[in-house]
Design a protein around this motif. Sequence first.
Motif, PDB file in Angstrom:
ATOM      1  N   ARG A 143       0.337  -1.484   0.047  1.00 51.75           N
ATOM      2  CA  ARG A 143      -0.503  -0.088   0.176  1.00 51.75           C
ATOM      3  C   ARG A 143       1.077   1.476   0.245  1.00 51.75           C
ATOM      4  NH1 ARG A 143      -5.128  -1.510   3.567  1.00 51.75           N
ATOM      5  NH2 ARG A 143      -5.747  -2.868   2.474  1.00 51.75           N
ATOM      6  N   SER A 144       2.100   0.915   1.436  1.00 53.34           N
ATOM      7  CA  SER A 144       3.161   2.373   0.876  1.00 53.34           C
ATOM      8  C   SER A 144       3.269   2.496  -0.459  1.00 53.34           C
ATOM      9  CB  SER A 144       3.936   2.325   2.142  1.00 53.34           C
ATOM     10  OG  SER A 144       4.666   1.477   1.775  1.00 53.34           O
ATOM     11  N   ILE A 145       3.849   1.548  -1.251  1.00 52.01           N
ATOM     12  CA  ILE A 145       4.868   1.758  -2.777  1.00 52.01           C
ATOM     13  C   ILE A 145       3.232   2.156  -3.196  1.00 52.01           C
ATOM     14  CG2 ILE A 145       5.498   0.223  -4.698  1.00 52.01           C
ATOM     15  CD1 ILE A 145       6.654  -1.080  -2.678  1.00 52.01           C
ATOM     16  N   ALA A 146       2.279   1.931  -3.307  1.00 50.49           N
ATOM     17  CA  ALA A 146       0.689   2.150  -4.506  1.00 50.49           C
ATOM     18  C   ALA A 146       0.691   3.946  -4.096  1.00 50.49           C
ATOM     19  CB  ALA A 146      -0.188   1.285  -3.764  1.00 50.49           C
ATOM     20  N   GLN A 147       1.206   3.928  -2.488  1.00 47.93           N
ATOM     21  CA  GLN A 147       0.701   5.201  -2.763  1.00 47.93           C
ATOM     22  C   GLN A 147       1.439   5.824  -3.180  1.00 47.93           C
ATOM     23  OE1 GLN A 147      -2.347   6.105  -0.932  1.00 47.93           O
ATOM     24  NE2 GLN A 147      -1.579   8.524  -1.337  1.00 47.93           N
ATOM     25  N   GLU A 148       2.636   5.804  -3.711  1.00 46.19           N
ATOM     26  CA  GLU A 148       4.274   6.372  -3.796  1.00 46.19           C
ATOM     27  C   GLU A 148       4.287   6.542  -5.500  1.00 46.19           C
ATOM     28  OE1 GLU A 148       7.736   4.762  -2.207  1.00 46.19           O
ATOM     29  OE2 GLU A 148       7.455   5.328  -0.766  1.00 46.19           O
ATOM     30  N   ARG A 149       3.553   5.480  -6.010  1.00 49.98           N
ATOM     31  CA  ARG A 149       3.104   5.494  -7.529  1.00 49.98           C
ATOM     32  C   ARG A 149       2.316   6.876  -7.636  1.00 49.98           C
ATOM     33  NH1 ARG A 149       4.614  -0.901  -8.467  1.00 49.98           N
ATOM     34  NH2 ARG A 149       6.538  -1.380  -7.978  1.00 49.98           N
ATOM     35  N   ILE A 150       0.984   6.357  -6.951  1.00 52.89           N
ATOM     36  CA  ILE A 150       0.125   6.942  -7.627  1.00 52.89           C
ATOM     37  C   ILE A 150       0.566   8.995  -7.552  1.00 52.89           C
ATOM     38  CG2 ILE A 150      -2.417   8.826  -6.935  1.00 52.89           C
ATOM     39  CD1 ILE A 150      -2.650   5.669  -5.572  1.00 52.89           C
ATOM     40  N   LEU A 207      -3.905   4.879 -14.895  1.00 47.45           N
ATOM     41  CA  LEU A 207      -3.210   3.856 -14.374  1.00 47.45           C
ATOM     42  C   LEU A 207      -3.096   4.089 -12.665  1.00 47.45           C
ATOM     43  CD1 LEU A 207      -0.178   3.920 -16.509  1.00 47.45           C
ATOM     44  CD2 LEU A 207      -1.334   1.762 -16.622  1.00 47.45           C
ATOM     45  N   ALA A 208      -2.861   5.614 -12.219  1.00 46.70           N
ATOM     46  CA  ALA A 208      -3.373   5.393 -11.102  1.00 46.70           C
ATOM     47  C   ALA A 208      -4.262   5.233 -10.270  1.00 46.70           C
ATOM     48  CB  ALA A 208      -2.883   7.167 -10.652  1.00 46.70           C
ATOM     49  N   ARG A 209      -5.285   5.269 -10.960  1.00 50.63           N
ATOM     50  CA  ARG A 209      -7.061   5.360 -10.163  1.00 50.63           C
ATOM     51  C   ARG A 209      -6.867   3.383  -9.858  1.00 50.63           C
ATOM     52  NH1 ARG A 209     -12.171   7.791 -13.092  1.00 50.63           N
ATOM     53  NH2 ARG A 209     -12.797   7.044 -10.672  1.00 50.63           N
ATOM     54  N   LYS A 210      -6.514   2.776 -11.152  1.00 51.28           N
ATOM     55  CA  LYS A 210      -6.235   1.501 -10.961  1.00 51.28           C
ATOM     56  C   LYS A 210      -5.451   1.406 -10.061  1.00 51.28           C
ATOM     57  CE  LYS A 210      -7.140   0.428 -15.610  1.00 51.28           C
ATOM     58  NZ  LYS A 210      -6.944  -0.411 -16.599  1.00 51.28           N
ATOM     59  N   ILE A 211      -4.041   1.780  -9.946  1.00 52.58           N
ATOM     60  CA  ILE A 211      -3.349   0.879  -8.606  1.00 52.58           C
ATOM     61  C   ILE A 211      -3.988   1.562  -7.114  1.00 52.58           C
ATOM     62  CG2 ILE A 211      -1.133   1.985  -7.470  1.00 52.58           C
ATOM     63  CD1 ILE A 211       0.007   2.737 -10.120  1.00 52.58           C
ATOM     64  N   ARG A 220      -6.792  -1.384  -7.132  1.00 53.51           N
ATOM     65  CA  ARG A 220      -6.414  -2.511  -6.780  1.00 53.51           C
ATOM     66  C   ARG A 220      -5.733  -2.970  -5.566  1.00 53.51           C
ATOM     67  NH1 ARG A 220      -2.090  -3.035 -10.684  1.00 53.51           N
ATOM     68  NH2 ARG A 220      -4.088  -3.333 -12.012  1.00 53.51           N
ATOM     69  N   HIS A 221      -5.523  -1.804  -5.299  1.00 50.66           N
ATOM     70  CA  HIS A 221      -4.004  -1.763  -3.510  1.00 50.66           C
ATOM     71  C   HIS A 221      -5.319  -1.210  -2.660  1.00 50.66           C
ATOM     72  CE1 HIS A 221      -0.388  -3.489  -5.585  1.00 50.66           C
ATOM     73  NE2 HIS A 221      -0.486  -2.735  -6.358  1.00 50.66           N
ATOM     74  N   ARG A 222      -6.330  -1.223  -3.101  1.00 50.05           N
ATOM     75  CA  ARG A 222      -7.308  -0.220  -1.915  1.00 50.05           C
ATOM     76  C   ARG A 222      -6.373   1.101  -1.256  1.00 50.05           C
ATOM     77  NH1 ARG A 222     -10.901  -4.410   1.596  1.00 50.05           N
ATOM     78  NH2 ARG A 222      -8.447  -4.534   2.562  1.00 50.05           N
ATOM     79  N   ILE A 225      -6.889   8.031  -2.834  1.00 49.00           N
ATOM     80  CA  ILE A 225      -6.414   9.088  -4.043  1.00 49.00           C
ATOM     81  C   ILE A 225      -5.784  10.682  -3.096  1.00 49.00           C
ATOM     82  CG2 ILE A 225      -5.034  10.977  -5.475  1.00 49.00           C
ATOM     83  CD1 ILE A 225      -7.035   8.075  -7.500  1.00 49.00           C
ATOM     84  N   PRO A 226      -5.379  10.535  -2.828  1.00 49.03           N
ATOM     85  CA  PRO A 226      -5.522  11.850  -1.381  1.00 49.03           C
ATOM     86  C   PRO A 226      -6.366  13.519  -2.147  1.00 49.03           C
ATOM     87  CG  PRO A 226      -3.559  11.503  -1.754  1.00 49.03           C
ATOM     88  CD  PRO A 226      -4.069  10.607  -2.883  1.00 49.03           C
ATOM     89  N   SER A 227      -6.583  14.660  -1.041  1.00 48.83           N
ATOM     90  CA  SER A 227      -7.957  15.064  -1.795  1.00 48.83           C
ATOM     91  C   SER A 227      -7.312  16.068  -2.955  1.00 48.83           C
ATOM     92  CB  SER A 227      -8.721  15.511  -0.732  1.00 48.83           C
ATOM     93  OG  SER A 227      -7.936  16.409   0.304  1.00 48.83           O
ATOM     94  N   GLU A 228      -6.008  16.852  -2.329  1.00 49.53           N
ATOM     95  CA  GLU A 228      -5.810  17.344  -3.452  1.00 49.53           C
ATOM     96  C   GLU A 228      -5.153  16.894  -4.975  1.00 49.53           C
ATOM     97  OE1 GLU A 228      -2.483  15.683  -1.508  1.00 49.53           O
ATOM     98  OE2 GLU A 228      -4.389  16.429  -0.361  1.00 49.53           O
ATOM     99  N   LEU A 229      -5.602  15.859  -4.984  1.00 50.25           N
ATOM    100  CA  LEU A 229      -5.749  15.236  -6.011  1.00 50.25           C
ATOM    101  C   LEU A 229      -6.497  14.626  -6.892  1.00 50.25           C
ATOM    102  CD1 LEU A 229      -1.689  12.625  -5.690  1.00 50.25           C
ATOM    103  CD2 LEU A 229      -2.181  14.839  -6.484  1.00 50.25           C
TER     104      LEU A 229
END
Length: 108
Positions: free
Chosen positions: A13-20, A44-48, A51-53, A56-60
């Motif tokens: 999840r932490s890796i997914a957050q960084e990738r997003i 792609l960011a939405r799919k990640i 997938r990992h639940r 996406i941060p509110s500012e993004l």
Amino acid sequence: MARSRKKNKAVARSIAQERIEYLFSLAKTEFPTNPEMSKRYVSLARKIGMRHRVSIPSELKRTFCKSCGSLLVPGNNSRVRLKGNSIIISCLDCGNIKRYPYGKEKSE
């Protein structure tokens, strides 16, 4: 065995957050030259995230259209208006409208 699985999920999840966050930064830099590529980065960011639940941060979350998936850049493909106590963001690609409240202060 359960501990290692929980640990792996937390790491994933932490890796997914960084990738997003990285994909959104790529989308912002790519938008002026190639808007379709930035749209792909957002998808792609939405799919990640799904997938990992990972949320996406509110500012993004406010920077892309949920309907068509395009990156919203005010002046290019979105319109931002203030009306009453809300911010109205309109996507000029698909016509979708998002409203966000603002300006209400809590009285004590």
